[in-house]
Write a protein that holds these residues in place. Structure first.
Motif, PDB file in Angstrom:
ATOM      1  N   UNK A  64       0.863  -1.177   0.000  1.00  0.00           N
ATOM      2  CA  UNK A  64       0.000   0.000   0.000  1.00  0.00           C
ATOM      3  C   UNK A  64       0.900   1.228   0.000  1.00  0.00           C
ATOM      4  N   UNK A  65       0.735   2.105  -0.974  1.00  0.00           N
ATOM      5  CA  UNK A  65       1.661   3.218  -1.172  1.00  0.00           C
ATOM      6  C   UNK A  65       1.596   4.256  -0.054  1.00  0.00           C
ATOM      7  N   UNK A  66       0.425   4.402   0.565  1.00  0.00           N
ATOM      8  CA  UNK A  66       0.325   5.344   1.665  1.00  0.00           C
ATOM      9  C   UNK A  66       1.172   4.856   2.841  1.00  0.00           C
ATOM     10  N   UNK A  67       1.084   3.565   3.148  1.00  0.00           N
ATOM     11  CA  UNK A  67       1.885   3.005   4.236  1.00  0.00           C
ATOM     12  C   UNK A  67       3.370   3.007   3.885  1.00  0.00           C
ATOM     13  N   UNK A  88       5.540   5.979   4.950  1.00  0.00           N
ATOM     14  CA  UNK A  88       5.910   6.196   6.348  1.00  0.00           C
ATOM     15  C   UNK A  88       7.354   5.770   6.597  1.00  0.00           C
ATOM     16  N   UNK A  89       7.940   6.327   7.626  1.00  0.00           N
ATOM     17  CA  UNK A  89       9.272   5.885   8.031  1.00  0.00           C
ATOM     18  C   UNK A  89       9.155   4.484   8.625  1.00  0.00           C
ATOM     19  N   UNK A  90      10.268   3.789   8.712  1.00  0.00           N
ATOM     20  CA  UNK A  90      10.260   2.436   9.287  1.00  0.00           C
ATOM     21  C   UNK A  90       9.703   2.458  10.708  1.00  0.00           C
ATOM     22  N   UNK A 131       2.966  13.847  12.409  1.00  0.00           N
ATOM     23  CA  UNK A 131       3.977  13.070  11.705  1.00  0.00           C
ATOM     24  C   UNK A 131       3.598  12.784  10.267  1.00  0.00           C
ATOM     25  N   UNK A 132       4.351  11.864   9.653  1.00  0.00           N
ATOM     26  CA  UNK A 132       4.166  11.554   8.239  1.00  0.00           C
ATOM     27  C   UNK A 132       2.802  10.947   7.955  1.00  0.00           C
ATOM     28  N   UNK A 133       2.258  10.164   8.891  1.00  0.00           N
ATOM     29  CA  UNK A 133       0.956   9.547   8.660  1.00  0.00           C
ATOM     30  C   UNK A 133      -0.121  10.607   8.476  1.00  0.00           C
ATOM     31  N   UNK A 134      -0.125  11.616   9.332  1.00  0.00           N
ATOM     32  CA  UNK A 134      -1.112  12.693   9.211  1.00  0.00           C
ATOM     33  C   UNK A 134      -0.978  13.391   7.860  1.00  0.00           C
ATOM     34  N   UNK A 135       0.248  13.641   7.427  1.00  0.00           N
ATOM     35  CA  UNK A 135       0.473  14.293   6.144  1.00  0.00           C
ATOM     36  C   UNK A 135      -0.012  13.422   4.989  1.00  0.00           C
ATOM     37  N   UNK A 136       0.257  12.115   5.074  1.00  0.00           N
ATOM     38  CA  UNK A 136      -0.172  11.199   4.028  1.00  0.00           C
ATOM     39  C   UNK A 136      -1.695  11.131   3.937  1.00  0.00           C
ATOM     40  N   UNK A 137      -2.357  11.097   5.082  1.00  0.00           N
ATOM     41  CA  UNK A 137      -3.818  11.025   5.096  1.00  0.00           C
ATOM     42  C   UNK A 137      -4.436  12.308   4.551  1.00  0.00           C
TER      43      UNK A 137
END
Length: 247
Positions: free
Chosen positions: A33-36, A39-41, A141-147
């Motif tokens: 999944x490209x959204x996941x 994210x960083x490791x 973090x990156x998850x919020x930005x991706x969403x």
């Protein structure tokens, strides 16, 4: 077109599990999944303990309009259609989500779905409790930005859908519909029927039959019962015109 590269993080799972034909839960699998994958490791590992690998069969309804959304889904190779359904039983597709995104994100507790989510192409995905994803979102973090980026992309897709209905021809809308699925597929072969396409576009099946026949005669697609193979993607994009632009 969405990138087909699916791996960069190696997963520590037994070799015996890696040899099975059944997909296993792994960091590498989640990164399909490209959204996941964005994210960083460290962020993915934190989220990973809350993810469940699930089978998404064609026709499965992940949620319906007005229902609470207990789970969010990150498709890997499945494709999910977001549909607006009327009280009279009619339905029209407003957006489509595949391995580039997520379905079922909620921003507040007890939020109700404003559309239905129906699996259109069978595959797999990773499921997470909506409450857990919501908490992770508000942590930043990156998850919020991706969403947020994905949400913006969905709005753009919805706007393009509306414009296509208003100004596009049936042929242009058909080309766009096929291209959207091609973007989210690992091959150029799509398992769809003319009846399904007609229902999602809100047009008569005969109109789809006519347009598909014309595209086949001109060598853009090959249609067999239940299967459409895209032969000339670039020609399809030109034919779609302003109705389509790759996300």
């Amino acid at each position: 077109m969405y990138a087909a590269n699916q791996t960069s993080v190696s997963a520590s799972i037994p070799r015996s599990m890696q040899q099975t034909a059944t997909p296993v839960i792994s960091l590498t699998g989640a990164q399909q999944n490209e959204l996941l994958r964005g994210l960083s490791r460290e962020e993915l590992i934190d989220l990973f303990v809350h993810l469940d690998l699930v089978t998404l069969e064609a026709g499965k309804r992940l949620f319906d309009t007005g229902e609470s959304m207990e789970y969010a889904y990150f498709p890997t190779n499945a494709i999910v259609s977001l549909q607006y359904e009327t009280e009279e039983g009619g339905a029209a597709e407003v957006a489509v989500v595949g391995r580039e995104g997520v379905v079922g994100v909620t921003m507040y507790e007890n939020e109700r779905a404003n559309c239905s989510a129906v699996v259109q192409t069978s595959g797999y995905g990773y499921r997470i409790k909506s409450s857990v994803l919501r908490q992770a979102f508000f942590s930043g973090g990156a998850l919020a930005q991706q969403l947020m980026r994905h949400t913006s992309s969905l709005f753009a897709q919805l706007a393009q859908t509306v414009a296509g209905v208003r100004h596009g021809s049936i042929e242009q809308r058909l080309c766009r519909w096929l291209l959207e699925r091609l973007d989210r597929s690992l091959t150029n072969e799509l398992k769809v029927t003319q009846e399904m396409i007609a229902n999602m576009l809100g047009v008569r099946r005969e109109s789809i039959t006519c347009c598909a026949g014309k595209l086949q005669e001109e060598g853009l697609i090959e249609y067999r019962r239940g299967t459409v193979t895209v032969i000339d993607r670039h020609a399809m994009e030109r034919r779609a015109g302003g109705c389509y632009s790759a996300a």
